[in-house]
Write a protein that holds these residues in place. Structure first.
Motif, PDB file in Angstrom:
ATOM      1  N   HIS A  63       0.852  -1.201   0.000  1.00 26.46           N
ATOM      2  CA  HIS A  63       0.000   0.000   0.000  1.00 26.46           C
ATOM      3  C   HIS A  63       0.880   1.241   0.000  1.00 26.46           C
ATOM      4  CE1 HIS A  63      -3.733  -2.189   1.416  1.00 26.46           C
ATOM      5  NE2 HIS A  63      -2.807  -3.059   1.766  1.00 26.46           N
ATOM      6  N   GLN A  66       0.596   4.054   2.809  1.00 30.71           N
ATOM      7  CA  GLN A  66       0.962   3.665   4.174  1.00 30.71           C
ATOM      8  C   GLN A  66       2.470   3.764   4.406  1.00 30.71           C
ATOM      9  OE1 GLN A  66      -0.921  -0.190   4.792  1.00 30.71           O
ATOM     10  NE2 GLN A  66      -2.892   0.591   4.103  1.00 30.71           N
ATOM     11  N   LEU A  77      -5.919  -5.950  13.109  1.00 28.05           N
ATOM     12  CA  LEU A  77      -6.292  -5.292  11.857  1.00 28.05           C
ATOM     13  C   LEU A  77      -7.291  -4.137  12.010  1.00 28.05           C
ATOM     14  CD1 LEU A  77      -6.367  -5.105   8.714  1.00 28.05           C
ATOM     15  CD2 LEU A  77      -8.195  -6.802   8.784  1.00 28.05           C
ATOM     16  N   TRP A  80      -5.943  -1.223  13.885  1.00 26.57           N
ATOM     17  CA  TRP A  80      -4.850  -0.589  13.121  1.00 26.57           C
ATOM     18  C   TRP A  80      -5.420   0.255  11.977  1.00 26.57           C
ATOM     19  CZ3 TRP A  80      -3.528  -1.893   7.972  1.00 26.57           C
ATOM     20  CH2 TRP A  80      -2.298  -1.415   7.516  1.00 26.57           C
ATOM     21  N   LEU A  81      -6.449  -0.253  11.292  1.00 32.42           N
ATOM     22  CA  LEU A  81      -7.070   0.533  10.222  1.00 32.42           C
ATOM     23  C   LEU A  81      -7.652   1.828  10.782  1.00 32.42           C
ATOM     24  CD1 LEU A  81      -8.970  -2.208   8.138  1.00 32.42           C
ATOM     25  CD2 LEU A  81      -7.031  -0.817   7.360  1.00 32.42           C
ATOM     26  N   THR A  85      -4.195   3.785  10.013  1.00 33.79           N
ATOM     27  CA  THR A  85      -4.226   3.756   8.547  1.00 33.79           C
ATOM     28  C   THR A  85      -5.184   4.776   7.951  1.00 33.79           C
ATOM     29  OG1 THR A  85      -3.815   1.410   8.807  1.00 33.79           O
ATOM     30  CG2 THR A  85      -4.425   2.156   6.608  1.00 33.79           C
ATOM     31  N   ARG A 189     -11.303  -2.392  -1.737  1.00 33.22           N
ATOM     32  CA  ARG A 189     -10.317  -2.578  -0.660  1.00 33.22           C
ATOM     33  C   ARG A 189     -10.513  -3.880   0.110  1.00 33.22           C
ATOM     34  NH1 ARG A 189      -7.823   1.872   2.734  1.00 33.22           N
ATOM     35  NH2 ARG A 189      -6.265   0.657   3.842  1.00 33.22           N
ATOM     36  N   PHE A 190     -11.699  -4.057   0.660  1.00 38.87           N
ATOM     37  CA  PHE A 190     -12.146  -5.325   1.241  1.00 38.87           C
ATOM     38  C   PHE A 190     -13.637  -5.198   1.436  1.00 38.87           C
ATOM     39  CE2 PHE A 190     -11.494  -4.935   6.213  1.00 38.87           C
ATOM     40  CZ  PHE A 190     -11.871  -3.616   6.202  1.00 38.87           C
ATOM     41  N   HIS A 216      -8.463  -7.777  -0.311  1.00 36.86           N
ATOM     42  CA  HIS A 216      -8.075  -8.557   0.866  1.00 36.86           C
ATOM     43  C   HIS A 216      -9.142  -9.609   1.141  1.00 36.86           C
ATOM     44  CE1 HIS A 216      -6.040  -4.616   1.548  1.00 36.86           C
ATOM     45  NE2 HIS A 216      -5.066  -5.373   2.029  1.00 36.86           N
ATOM     46  N   GLU A 219      -8.376 -12.161   6.498  1.00 40.37           N
ATOM     47  CA  GLU A 219      -7.096 -11.815   7.131  1.00 40.37           C
ATOM     48  C   GLU A 219      -7.159 -11.967   8.639  1.00 40.37           C
ATOM     49  OE1 GLU A 219      -5.956  -7.853   6.116  1.00 40.37           O
ATOM     50  OE2 GLU A 219      -4.160  -7.847   7.399  1.00 40.37           O
ATOM     51  N   HIS A 254      -3.681 -12.271   1.845  1.00 37.36           N
ATOM     52  CA  HIS A 254      -3.761 -12.929   3.170  1.00 37.36           C
ATOM     53  C   HIS A 254      -4.355 -14.338   3.074  1.00 37.36           C
ATOM     54  CE1 HIS A 254      -2.239  -9.353   5.064  1.00 37.36           C
ATOM     55  NE2 HIS A 254      -3.079  -8.659   4.319  1.00 37.36           N
ATOM     56  N   SER A 279       3.241  -9.154   7.680  1.00 31.39           N
ATOM     57  CA  SER A 279       2.034  -8.441   8.094  1.00 31.39           C
ATOM     58  C   SER A 279       1.179  -9.329   8.999  1.00 31.39           C
ATOM     59  CB  SER A 279       1.254  -8.026   6.843  1.00 31.39           C
ATOM     60  OG  SER A 279      -0.071  -7.717   7.143  1.00 31.39           O
ATOM     61  N   LEU A 283       0.355  -7.805  12.708  1.00 30.37           N
ATOM     62  CA  LEU A 283      -1.013  -7.507  13.150  1.00 30.37           C
ATOM     63  C   LEU A 283      -1.621  -8.674  13.925  1.00 30.37           C
ATOM     64  CD1 LEU A 283      -2.623  -5.551  10.147  1.00 30.37           C
ATOM     65  CD2 LEU A 283      -1.423  -4.666  12.151  1.00 30.37           C
ATOM     66  N   ASP A 305       3.136  -6.202   2.025  1.00 33.70           N
ATOM     67  CA  ASP A 305       1.997  -5.552   2.672  1.00 33.70           C
ATOM     68  C   ASP A 305       2.433  -4.346   3.490  1.00 33.70           C
ATOM     69  OD1 ASP A 305      -0.674  -5.090   3.141  1.00 33.70           O
ATOM     70  OD2 ASP A 305      -0.836  -6.542   4.792  1.00 33.70           O
ATOM     71  N   ALA A 308       1.337  -2.726   6.988  1.00 34.15           N
ATOM     72  CA  ALA A 308       1.122  -3.708   8.040  1.00 34.15           C
ATOM     73  C   ALA A 308       2.342  -4.619   8.086  1.00 34.15           C
ATOM     74  CB  ALA A 308      -0.143  -4.514   7.784  1.00 34.15           C
TER      75      ALA A 308
HETATM   76  N1  GUN Z   1      -7.798  -4.874   4.949  1.00 33.16           N
HETATM   77  C1  GUN Z   1      -8.405  -3.762   4.475  1.00 33.16           C
HETATM   78  N2  GUN Z   1      -7.533  -2.765   4.295  1.00 33.16           N
HETATM   79  C2  GUN Z   1      -6.335  -3.254   4.647  1.00 33.16           C
HETATM   80  C3  GUN Z   1      -5.028  -2.688   4.672  1.00 33.16           C
HETATM   81  O1  GUN Z   1      -4.779  -1.538   4.323  1.00 33.16           O
HETATM   82  N3  GUN Z   1      -4.018  -3.512   5.102  1.00 33.16           N
HETATM   83  C4  GUN Z   1      -4.256  -4.800   5.485  1.00 33.16           C
HETATM   84  N4  GUN Z   1      -3.235  -5.539   5.912  1.00 33.16           N
HETATM   85  N5  GUN Z   1      -5.465  -5.333   5.489  1.00 33.16           N
HETATM   86  C5  GUN Z   1      -6.498  -4.576   5.074  1.00 33.16           C
END
Ligand code: GUN
Ligand code: ZN
Length: 425
Positions: A63, A66, A77, A80-81, A85, A189-190, A216, A219, A254, A279, A283, A305, A308
């Motif tokens: 990313h 980041q 995770l 952390w987001l 993030t 993104r996810f 993603h 994860e 992941h 990562s 995390l 990654d 992370a």
């Molecule tokens: N899942 C959604 N966004 C992210 C991200 O920026 N990094 C990671 N490791 N997982 C995510």
């Protein structure tokens, strides 16, 4: 036609390497390798010995926005987001910030010996533009794009489908295929940050324009629970299957909490897994069940990654992948990780002309300082992958063009590429 003399370590297969203690690599005017083999006793343009040439590294998941939060220990995770993030990515609404970080990011990749990557941006189309410009200027290869997000994040990071998808298509017009080095990817993104409508539109755009999809998957346990609950799905993969995002041009990062059934479906679809073991450690996300993936012949690439993950250096991630495998009760040969870091990663991203220093391949190379007493392929591999104190590559080339020279950078006063180069350019 440049003729480079050096020691050479090349991936031969997932189980073996080729080691040439005195090699000659000839690069043609188009930046392809015309010949690579034992030194023939003839002249050379540059004798790089005792340096060791390898293919450039392939980082299949990181990313760019980041870059400045690398090392933020605020996992797991979802915390952390929220705390590290999303606040940092919000700053990429400012094109000047985006351009500065993008320049530093591209330098950090080149300094790590990475020649091809799959990179996520922030949600901002102008920040993705800055990324493509920086990658083009540095001379790297990448499959990249902005992330798509229309829910589940601060309002400043949300872009509805009717704005995000046309902006992505404009990036395709401008950058897709640029110099044969850059591709635009579609990156929901996810699931937690995307509505079904956005994911459906994204999948349709990828299909229509023949673009890679990246996202993603599975994860973190809390992420998995929230996802299946939010979408009323029987499992996480089904959320992406339902909207048409899972196919043989999809890279899924992941994939560490999948059920056997999800592994079967992912394999049947021909999707690629981005293995991000550092990562996963940082995390506390969990371990990658490598045997599930190998049993089904799923294609694998290594992802730093960032951020992370704690390093831009793919060999550092290869070392983590080895640790992960041992924890899983497996004993892969180190050659497996060199393969995944180079040729295997290139093949996973559909780049059959990359990842090996052989005649016919493009000359994407990294030059490493290895001690003179290293005189077998196994020793070279040990040093490259598992010696965390080893210096970063001395030089990096893409298609025969120098994109990083550590000594020249240091001579110009540079220290860390992600500081100094970013501020100088
Ligand atoms: N899942 C959604 N966004 C992210 C991200 O920026 N990094 C990671 N490791 N997982 C995510
Ligand atoms: Zn990621």
């Amino acid at each position: 036609m440049p003729r480079l003399r050096a020691r050479l370590l090349d991936p031969a297969s997932p189980a073996a390497t080729t080691w040439l203690p005195d090699a000659l690599v000839e690069i043609d005017p188009l930046g392809r390798i015309a010949a690579a083999g034992p030194w023939d006793g003839g002249p050379c343009d540059e004798d790089l010995r005792p340096g060791v040439l390898t293919p450039g590294f392939v980082d299949v998941h990181l990313h760019y926005p980041q870059t400045r939060i690398l090392g933020s220990a605020s996992g797991p995770l979802l915390d952390w987001l929220r705390t590290s993030t999303f606040p940092e990515e919000t700053a990429f609404a400012d094109p000047a910030h985006a351009a500065s970080v993008a320049t530093a990011f591209a330098a950090a990749l080149a300094a790590a010996g990475t020649t091809l990557c799959q990179a996520y941006g922030s949600v901002h189309p102008a920040a993705a533009e800055a990324l493509f410009q920086a990658l083009a200027d540095r001379g790297l290869r990448a499959i990249a794009g902005p992330v798509l997000m229309d829910q589940g994040a601060p309002a400043a990071l949300l872009l509805p489908a009717d704005r995000a998808l046309p902006a992505l298509e404009a990036l395709v017009e401008r950058w897709h295929g640029h110099d044969g080095r850059l591709q635009v990817a579609v990156i929901p993104r996810f699931a937690l940050s995307c509505t079904p409508a956005l994911m459906e539109g994204a999948a349709a755009l990828a299909r229509r324009r023949g673009l890679w999809v990246a996202t993603h998957l599975s994860e973190n346990p809390a992420e998995c629970r929230e996802t299946t609950a939010m979408f009323g799905a029987r499992d996480y993969l089904e959320v992406y299957e339902e909207v048409g995002l899972v196919h043989d041009r999809t890279v899924l990062a992941h994939c560490i909490h999948l059920s056997p059934g999800e592994w079967d479906r992912l394999a049947a679809a021909g999707a690629v897994v981005a293995h991000c073991p550092d990562s996963n450690d940082f995390l506390g996300s969990g371990g990658m069940p490598l045997a599930e993936l190998d049993a089904r012949g799923v294609q694998l690439g290594l992802g730093t990654d960032v951020a992370a993950g704690r390093s831009f250096r793919v060999p550092r991630i290869a070392s983590s992948a080895h640790d992960n495998a041992l924890r899983q009760g497996l004993r892969p040969p180190p050659a497996r990780w060199f393969w995944q870091a180079t040729r295997g990663g290139a093949l996973a991203l559909g780049q059959a002309h990359l990842g090996s220093v052989r005649a016919g391949m493009d000359a994407d190379l990294a030059l490493h300082d290895l001690p003179t007493w290293v005189d077998t392929g196994d020793q070279a591999l040990s040093w490259l992958l598992f010696h965390h104190d080893a210096p970063a590559p001395r030089r990096t080339w893409v298609r025969g063009r120098l994109v990083w020279d550590r000594q020249a950078h240091a001579a110009a006063g540079g220290v860390f590429p992600w500081d100094e180069v970013g501020e100088r350019s």
